[in-house]
Design an enzyme around this catalytic site. Structure first.
Site, PDB file in Angstrom:
ATOM      1  N   ARG A 172       3.911  -1.224  -4.330  1.00 51.34           N
ATOM      2  CA  ARG A 172       4.217  -2.317  -5.259  1.00 51.34           C
ATOM      3  C   ARG A 172       4.092  -1.937  -6.728  1.00 51.34           C
ATOM      4  O   ARG A 172       4.847  -2.444  -7.565  1.00 51.34           O
ATOM      5  CB  ARG A 172       3.315  -3.522  -4.928  1.00 51.34           C
ATOM      6  CG  ARG A 172       3.756  -4.268  -3.675  1.00 51.34           C
ATOM      7  CD  ARG A 172       2.739  -5.322  -3.272  1.00 51.34           C
ATOM      8  NE  ARG A 172       1.563  -4.729  -2.663  1.00 51.34           N
ATOM      9  CZ  ARG A 172       0.505  -5.430  -2.262  1.00 51.34           C
ATOM     10  NH1 ARG A 172       0.467  -6.740  -2.441  1.00 51.34           N
ATOM     11  NH2 ARG A 172      -0.534  -4.817  -1.694  1.00 51.34           N
TER      12      ARG A 172
ATOM     13  N   GLY B 123      -3.029   1.344  -6.773  1.00 54.18           N
ATOM     14  CA  GLY B 123      -2.344   0.395  -7.637  1.00 54.18           C
ATOM     15  C   GLY B 123      -2.744  -1.034  -7.372  1.00 54.18           C
ATOM     16  O   GLY B 123      -3.865  -1.445  -7.680  1.00 54.18           O
TER      17      GLY B 123
ATOM     18  N   LYS C 207       2.754   2.759  12.923  1.00 57.77           N
ATOM     19  CA  LYS C 207       1.420   2.430  13.448  1.00 57.77           C
ATOM     20  C   LYS C 207       1.468   2.292  14.971  1.00 57.77           C
ATOM     21  O   LYS C 207       1.024   1.290  15.545  1.00 57.77           O
ATOM     22  CB  LYS C 207       0.862   1.169  12.793  1.00 57.77           C
ATOM     23  CG  LYS C 207       0.679   1.295  11.274  1.00 57.77           C
ATOM     24  CD  LYS C 207       0.125   0.020  10.678  1.00 57.77           C
ATOM     25  CE  LYS C 207      -0.121   0.183   9.181  1.00 57.77           C
ATOM     26  NZ  LYS C 207       1.140   0.306   8.397  1.00 57.77           N
TER      27      LYS C 207
END
Length: 253
Positions: free
Chosen positions: A230, A209, A85
């Site tokens: 995750r 998810g 980023k």
């Protein structure tokens, strides 16, 4: 070979649009490294890439353990993305990018908020010279993302109101980004970004998810790759979870 072609070839070979977000955490560095290595080796055949964030870089070290993980990702035949980023002035951005590339990463993520001149221009220039990739953050996946990426701004050329992420999508196209990141939790945003980007800049969608994003919905909306973390590494059998997700995507595509 350029990053865009690398990930395309890996997705075709493994019949998978899944990018693993390898964001494991553990206080014990040795256990963290071992768990990461095990996951790479067991799941890579169901992936098109692995994305690493600072959850690994900070405790393990960039040029030692993380570089070793990147080497293993490459041995598995898929590219490695550093979710950096990048978001600073050009001189600093160039140094950051160079360090990640020298550690073996095939692509980095960057924030368009800093602009091009004296911002991300050195990042794109270095990536081009080294055949690496730059993925631009067009809209993130977390709940507060719309506060920045979804805000209304004034177009300096027309004086009319625009949604921020649309301008970022246009910049991804103009600057020659190798991908645009748009959260799977914002399906209308994926659709609109895809209208702007077309096939020139593929969309990568995180937030699948645990954050609530649906892989099939994101792909149907226009994403080419989905980023999953995750839901895979917190499962009882991460390799099996990755294979199951890959197969379910293939069955509906």
């Amino acid at each position: 070979m350029k990053f865009k072609q690398q990930i395309h070839d890996a997705a075709e070979r493994n019949k998978s649009p899944i990018v693993l977000a390898l964001d494991l955490t553990h206080r014990n560095r040795e256990l963290l490294y071992t768990a990461s290595l095990k996951l790479i080796r067991s799941a890579s055949r169901f992936l098109c890439a692995v994305k690493i964030n600072r959850q690994l870089v900070l405790p393990l070290g960039l040029h030692d353990s993380v570089a070793s993980l990147v080497d293993e990702i490459h041995r598995q035949g898929i590219p490695a993305i550093m979710d950096a980023k990048i978001n600073d002035i050009g001189h600093t951005n160039e140094f950051i990018t160079s360090e990640y590339f020298s550690s073996g990463f095939d692509a980095v993520t960057a924030s368009p908020f800093v602009g091009y001149k004296d911002g991300l221009e050195p990042v794109f220039r270095l990536a081009e010279s080294e055949q690496r990739g730059v993925l631009l953050l067009v809209h993130m996946s977390h709940k507060g993302a719309a506060e920045g990426y979804g805000q209304t701004i004034i177009d300096e050329k027309t004086g009319q109101g625009r949604v921020q992420f649309e301008v970022f999508a246009e910049r991804a196209l103009k600057w020659g980004a190798d991908g645009a990141i748009v959260g799977a939790t914002f399906l209308d945003t994926i659709k609109r970004a895809n209208e702007i980007l077309g096939e020139k800049v593929p969309i990568f969608s995180p937030g699948v998810g645990v954050q609530g994003g649906s892989p099939s919905d994101a792909l149907a909306a226009g994403a080419k790759y989905i980023i999953v973390g995750r839901s895979i590494y917190e499962s009882e059998d991460p390799s099996r979870a990755t294979e199951k997700l890959r197969n379910s995507i293939m069955a509906t595509s």
